[in-house]
Scaffold this motif. Structure first.
Motif, mmCIF file in Angstrom:
data_model
loop_
_atom_site.group_PDB
_atom_site.id
_atom_site.type_symbol
_atom_site.label_atom_id
_atom_site.label_comp_id
_atom_site.label_asym_id
_atom_site.label_seq_id
_atom_site.Cartn_x
_atom_site.Cartn_y
_atom_site.Cartn_z
ATOM 1 N N TYR A 104 -46.370 56.757 -11.889
ATOM 2 C CA TYR A 104 -47.067 56.770 -13.168
ATOM 3 C C TYR A 104 -47.651 58.150 -13.410
ATOM 4 O O TYR A 104 -47.855 58.949 -12.480
ATOM 5 C CB TYR A 104 -48.175 55.710 -13.212
ATOM 6 C CG TYR A 104 -49.449 56.121 -12.519
ATOM 7 C CD1 TYR A 104 -50.514 56.701 -13.240
ATOM 8 C CD2 TYR A 104 -49.611 55.963 -11.148
ATOM 9 C CE1 TYR A 104 -51.682 57.103 -12.610
ATOM 10 C CE2 TYR A 104 -50.772 56.350 -10.507
ATOM 11 C CZ TYR A 104 -51.809 56.926 -11.241
ATOM 12 O OH TYR A 104 -52.951 57.324 -10.608
ATOM 13 N N SER A 134 -50.830 47.348 -23.392
ATOM 14 C CA SER A 134 -49.607 47.858 -22.763
ATOM 15 C C SER A 134 -48.408 47.124 -23.320
ATOM 16 O O SER A 134 -48.541 46.053 -23.925
ATOM 17 C CB SER A 134 -49.667 47.677 -21.237
ATOM 18 O OG SER A 134 -49.662 46.300 -20.891
ATOM 19 N N THR A 146 -43.925 46.645 -22.328
ATOM 20 C CA THR A 146 -42.857 46.926 -21.374
ATOM 21 C C THR A 146 -41.554 47.171 -22.117
ATOM 22 O O THR A 146 -41.116 46.324 -22.910
ATOM 23 C CB THR A 146 -42.682 45.764 -20.386
ATOM 24 O OG1 THR A 146 -43.913 45.560 -19.668
ATOM 25 C CG2 THR A 146 -41.570 46.061 -19.396
ATOM 26 N N ASP A 191 -52.705 58.323 -5.282
ATOM 27 C CA ASP A 191 -53.107 58.838 -6.577
ATOM 28 C C ASP A 191 -53.598 60.266 -6.399
ATOM 29 O O ASP A 191 -54.383 60.549 -5.475
ATOM 30 C CB ASP A 191 -54.224 57.992 -7.186
ATOM 31 C CG ASP A 191 -53.827 56.530 -7.332
ATOM 32 O OD1 ASP A 191 -53.250 56.183 -8.373
ATOM 33 O OD2 ASP A 191 -54.091 55.750 -6.396
ATOM 34 N N ALA A 249 -50.862 59.832 -16.149
ATOM 35 C CA ALA A 249 -51.898 59.417 -17.092
ATOM 36 C C ALA A 249 -52.827 60.586 -17.393
ATOM 37 O O ALA A 249 -52.858 61.594 -16.669
ATOM 38 C CB ALA A 249 -52.702 58.243 -16.531
ATOM 39 N N GLY A 295 -51.670 61.438 -11.648
ATOM 40 C CA GLY A 295 -50.544 60.516 -11.477
ATOM 41 C C GLY A 295 -50.521 59.962 -10.078
ATOM 42 O O GLY A 295 -51.438 60.171 -9.275
ATOM 43 N N THR A 310 -43.468 51.996 -8.290
ATOM 44 C CA THR A 310 -44.023 52.295 -9.612
ATOM 45 C C THR A 310 -44.694 53.667 -9.644
ATOM 46 O O THR A 310 -45.875 53.791 -9.276
ATOM 47 C CB THR A 310 -45.033 51.223 -10.047
ATOM 48 O OG1 THR A 310 -44.443 49.922 -9.933
ATOM 49 C CG2 THR A 310 -45.479 51.455 -11.485
ATOM 50 N N GLY A 318 -51.389 56.432 -20.475
ATOM 51 C CA GLY A 318 -50.321 56.963 -19.647
ATOM 52 C C GLY A 318 -49.056 56.144 -19.715
ATOM 53 O O GLY A 318 -48.894 55.255 -20.565
ATOM 54 N N LEU A 319 -48.168 56.441 -18.795
ATOM 55 C CA LEU A 319 -46.871 55.781 -18.690
ATOM 56 C C LEU A 319 -46.632 55.370 -17.241
ATOM 57 O O LEU A 319 -46.848 56.166 -16.317
ATOM 58 C CB LEU A 319 -45.739 56.704 -19.138
ATOM 59 C CG LEU A 319 -45.727 57.162 -20.596
ATOM 60 C CD1 LEU A 319 -44.674 58.262 -20.782
ATOM 61 C CD2 LEU A 319 -45.438 55.999 -21.530
ATOM 62 N N LYS A 320 -46.198 54.131 -17.059
ATOM 63 C CA LYS A 320 -45.743 53.662 -15.762
ATOM 64 C C LYS A 320 -44.231 53.506 -15.805
ATOM 65 O O LYS A 320 -43.655 53.213 -16.860
ATOM 66 C CB LYS A 320 -46.386 52.320 -15.406
ATOM 67 C CG LYS A 320 -47.892 52.371 -15.257
ATOM 68 C CD LYS A 320 -48.446 50.987 -14.925
ATOM 69 C CE LYS A 320 -49.964 51.015 -14.830
ATOM 70 N NZ LYS A 320 -50.523 49.665 -14.523
ATOM 71 N N PHE A 321 -43.591 53.687 -14.654
ATOM 72 C CA PHE A 321 -42.133 53.599 -14.572
ATOM 73 C C PHE A 321 -41.726 52.681 -13.422
ATOM 74 O O PHE A 321 -41.223 53.150 -12.389
ATOM 75 C CB PHE A 321 -41.525 54.995 -14.379
ATOM 76 C CG PHE A 321 -41.964 56.000 -15.405
ATOM 77 C CD1 PHE A 321 -41.296 56.114 -16.612
ATOM 78 C CD2 PHE A 321 -43.048 56.830 -15.162
ATOM 79 C CE1 PHE A 321 -41.689 57.044 -17.563
ATOM 80 C CE2 PHE A 321 -43.465 57.763 -16.106
ATOM 81 C CZ PHE A 321 -42.790 57.859 -17.306
ATOM 82 N N VAL A 327 -40.117 51.184 -18.673
ATOM 83 C CA VAL A 327 -41.173 52.128 -19.029
ATOM 84 C C VAL A 327 -42.309 51.315 -19.629
ATOM 85 O O VAL A 327 -42.093 50.488 -20.520
ATOM 86 C CB VAL A 327 -40.680 53.186 -20.035
ATOM 87 C CG1 VAL A 327 -41.823 54.114 -20.428
ATOM 88 C CG2 VAL A 327 -39.522 53.981 -19.460
#
Length: 301
Positions: free
Chosen positions: A264, A193, A195, A50, A266, A293, A262, A248-251, A204
């Motif tokens: 991410y 959240s 998905t 991180d 944020a 991120g 994963t 945020g966004l996780k991928f 995403v």
């Protein structure tokens, strides 16, 4: 002649219908493959990086490296095929540290002296699936180590926590209440959240969390020997208010049946509970908004 032919035919059919002797049965035309042996231990191992270590809205420092193990042990099966009514024991072990000791707390008078910080977490919780929602009751131990601990006079933490999780359509909701009796503080959070599948392997996941603390001290103590170290002018036990909003966004990318990568990104936006903390002359603002991120790799065994 016709009678003899008919008798021969009936005799042939009777012979064909007679059960064969054990051990001589012909192989079936479409044999069923045996079920594969279940070699899944139910343990996940993870490695992560991180850019910033943000814990409960407070920005502890830069370049956080971490590793962990977690798993789930089924204690009682559910009453239906979807597992409603099941009870499990979930456990996890986490360890992380600030690479390069780049904390955000050392006084500005000494900007070239960064404080090391490491944290070990041990957690366990009973989780019961009620069908419409699941509930958990657990315990978590925090072991704080490094110069940030000794100079800042941090305490270890011991928490009991109560959590709930449910889904409203495509939205997953989680909430928890956490009481640290060693540091006499409470922390509550609410997260959401969803998905969104992009391909069979890529998704995403937008997420957001808001926190609220009562007597929040982030495990720093009020001992007077902090005068030459971390948060010298900070009296954290007076903080009772909202802490921060994180979104945020996780991928998540499924690499194979067992491994997931994963990345991410944020943003952490502190609210009144953190905004009012003194800057204390630190070279970096632990109480300011930050875009950060990272990436994690999880492998199931």
């Amino acid at each position: 002649m016709k009678l003899n032919a008919l008798l021969k035919t009936l005799g042939f059919l009777a012979l064909a219908a007679t059960p064969v002797v054990a051990g001589t049965a012909p192989a079936p035309k479409n044999p069923i493959a045996p079920a594969p042996a279940n070699d899944d231990l139910g343990i996940n191992a993870s490695l992560g990086y991180d850019t910033n270590y943000v814990w409960r809205g407070l920005n502890f420092g830069q370049h956080w490296l971490s590793a962990g193990l977690d798993g789930s042990i089924l204690l009682a099966g559910g009453a239906s095929e979807d597992g409603a009514g099941s009870t499990s024991l979930n456990w996890d072990v986490k360890y992380g540290f600030l690479a390069g000791d780049q904390d955000h707390f050392m006084p500005g008078a000494n900007p070239n002296v960064d404080a090391s910080f490491q944290r070990l977490e041990l957690g366990a919780a009973f989780v019961h699936d009620f069908g419409a929602f699941s509930g958990s009751l657990g315990y978590r131990y925090f072991r704080n180590m490094g110069v940030l601990n000794t100079t800042g006079a941090m305490n270890d933490g011991q928490e009991v926590n109560l959590g709930l999780a449910t889904a409203l359509g495509p939205i997953d909701l989680t909430t928890s209440a956490n009481w640290d009796w060693v540091n006499d503080s409470w922390y509550f959070d609410l997260g959401a959240s969803t998905t969104i599948a992009v391909t069979d392997a890529i998704s995403v996941v937008p997420f957001a969390t808001i926190g609220y603390g009562h007597n929040m001290n982030w495990q720093f103590s009020d001992r007077s020997n902090r005068a030459n170290g971390v948060t010298a002018n900070w009296v954290p036990s007076t903080r009772t208010s909202f802490t921060a909003v994180t979104a945020g966004l996780k991928f998540p990318v499924r690499l194979n049946s067992r491994a997931t990568l994963t990345p991410y990104v944020a943003i952490n936006a502190p609210l009144s509970g953190i905004q009012g903390l003194p800057s204390n002359g630190t070279p970096d603002n632990y109480a300011g908004s930050v875009v950060y991120g990272g990436v994690s790799l999880t492998v199931r065994f």
